[in-house]
Design an enzyme around this catalytic site. Sequence first.
Site, PDB file in Angstrom:
ATOM      1  N   LYS A   1      96.302 -52.620 119.840  1.00  0.00           N
ATOM      2  CA  LYS A   1      97.158 -51.473 120.177  1.00  0.00           C
ATOM      3  C   LYS A   1      98.592 -51.620 119.665  1.00  0.00           C
ATOM      4  O   LYS A   1      99.029 -52.692 119.265  1.00  0.00           O
ATOM      5  CB  LYS A   1      97.106 -51.212 121.687  1.00  0.00           C
ATOM      6  CG  LYS A   1      95.754 -50.604 122.065  1.00  0.00           C
ATOM      7  CD  LYS A   1      95.681 -50.009 123.440  1.00  0.00           C
ATOM      8  CE  LYS A   1      94.344 -49.283 123.623  1.00  0.00           C
ATOM      9  NZ  LYS A   1      94.081 -48.948 125.023  1.00  0.00           N
TER      10      LYS A   1
ATOM     11  N   ARG B   1      87.906 -54.660 126.811  1.00  0.00           N
ATOM     12  CA  ARG B   1      87.343 -53.722 125.832  1.00  0.00           C
ATOM     13  C   ARG B   1      88.004 -54.036 124.492  1.00  0.00           C
ATOM     14  O   ARG B   1      89.205 -53.831 124.313  1.00  0.00           O
ATOM     15  CB  ARG B   1      87.615 -52.277 126.265  1.00  0.00           C
ATOM     16  CG  ARG B   1      86.986 -51.234 125.351  1.00  0.00           C
ATOM     17  CD  ARG B   1      87.291 -49.822 125.853  1.00  0.00           C
ATOM     18  NE  ARG B   1      86.667 -48.809 125.017  1.00  0.00           N
ATOM     19  CZ  ARG B   1      87.206 -48.326 123.886  1.00  0.00           C
ATOM     20  NH1 ARG B   1      88.378 -48.775 123.460  1.00  0.00           N
ATOM     21  NH2 ARG B   1      86.574 -47.397 123.191  1.00  0.00           N
TER      22      ARG B   1
END
Length: 284
Positions: free
Chosen positions: A225, A260
Site C-alpha cells: 500500500k 491479506r
Amino acid sequence: MPTDLIIRERCFQWGQQTYLMGVLNVTPDSFSDGGQFNTTTAALAQAQALVAAGADIIDVGGQSTRPESEQITLAEELERVLPVIRELRAKITIPISVDTTRADVAKAAVAAGADMINDISGGTFDSEMLPTVASLGVPIVLMHIRGNPQTMQQQTNYQDLMAEIYSFLAKQIAAATDAGIDRQKIMIDPGIGFAKNYEQNLEIFRHLRSLTALNCPILVGPSRKSFIGRILNQPDPKARVWGTAAACSAAIFNGADILRVHDVKEMRDVSLVTDAIFRQSAQA
C-alpha cells in the site's frame, strides 16, 4: 480469544498462528496487479501459485477498490468472478473468499463454490448483504470504511481514529448478529488505506490491539500500500515487498490473526518467524 472456526474442513485456530489470505484480483485496474490475472487461465495459475506458496485462503475480487476506482455494474462483477471461482473450486481445496460489497455477488459466488465473504464496506453498501450472508451460513469479514472508493480519501478527519474504527466495527458486528450471522463467523478489518491518511495508517498498526476487545479475529491488509511506498520512496507497488514484510510483522505483534497479502511466499516466511518469536513466547 475468538473461537476456532472451520471453513471447508480447514480449522482456523485463532491465536495459535497467523493465517495468510492471498489476493487474487480479477480486475483490469487494481493498484498493483490490475490486468495480470483477469483471464480464467491466468487467475487459476496465480491461485495455484499462491496455494503452493502457503496461502490459507484465496480472496477473489472483481471490483477494484483502490482510491477513485469506478464502480462497475453487477453484471460485470459477476462475469469477472464467477468463472474464476468455479474453476478454482474444481482445482484447489483451500477456502475461497469473494471480495464484494454486493449481496447478489455474495450469493452467486457461494453457489459457485466460494466459502466466505470479504466486504470492504462492513455490510453498509448493500442493505441485503448481512441478511444474505446469514442465510448462506458463511463467514464474513467486516471492514471499516468511510464513504466509498471514489470519496474515501476526502473523509480522513477523525476526532479519535481508533475509537471511531472500534465503534463502527462494534455497530456492524451487532448488525450482523441481529441479521442472524453466527458471531463466531465474523472477522474484522480496520481498513488500512480506506479513508485513512499516512499518519492514520501508522496509528492503526500501533494501536491495533485495542480492537481485540471486540473478540473477533482481526484481518489486516497492508500489502504494497501507498503508506509503505511513501516510507520507502518507492512508487512501484511490486517493489514494496520488504516494507510489506515489516508492516506484517508489526500487525502480528499487535494482534492480527489474518494478513491479506499479494506476496504469499515472502509473507509466509515473515509470519512463521514472527509467530515463533511472539506467539510461542506469549503461550509459554
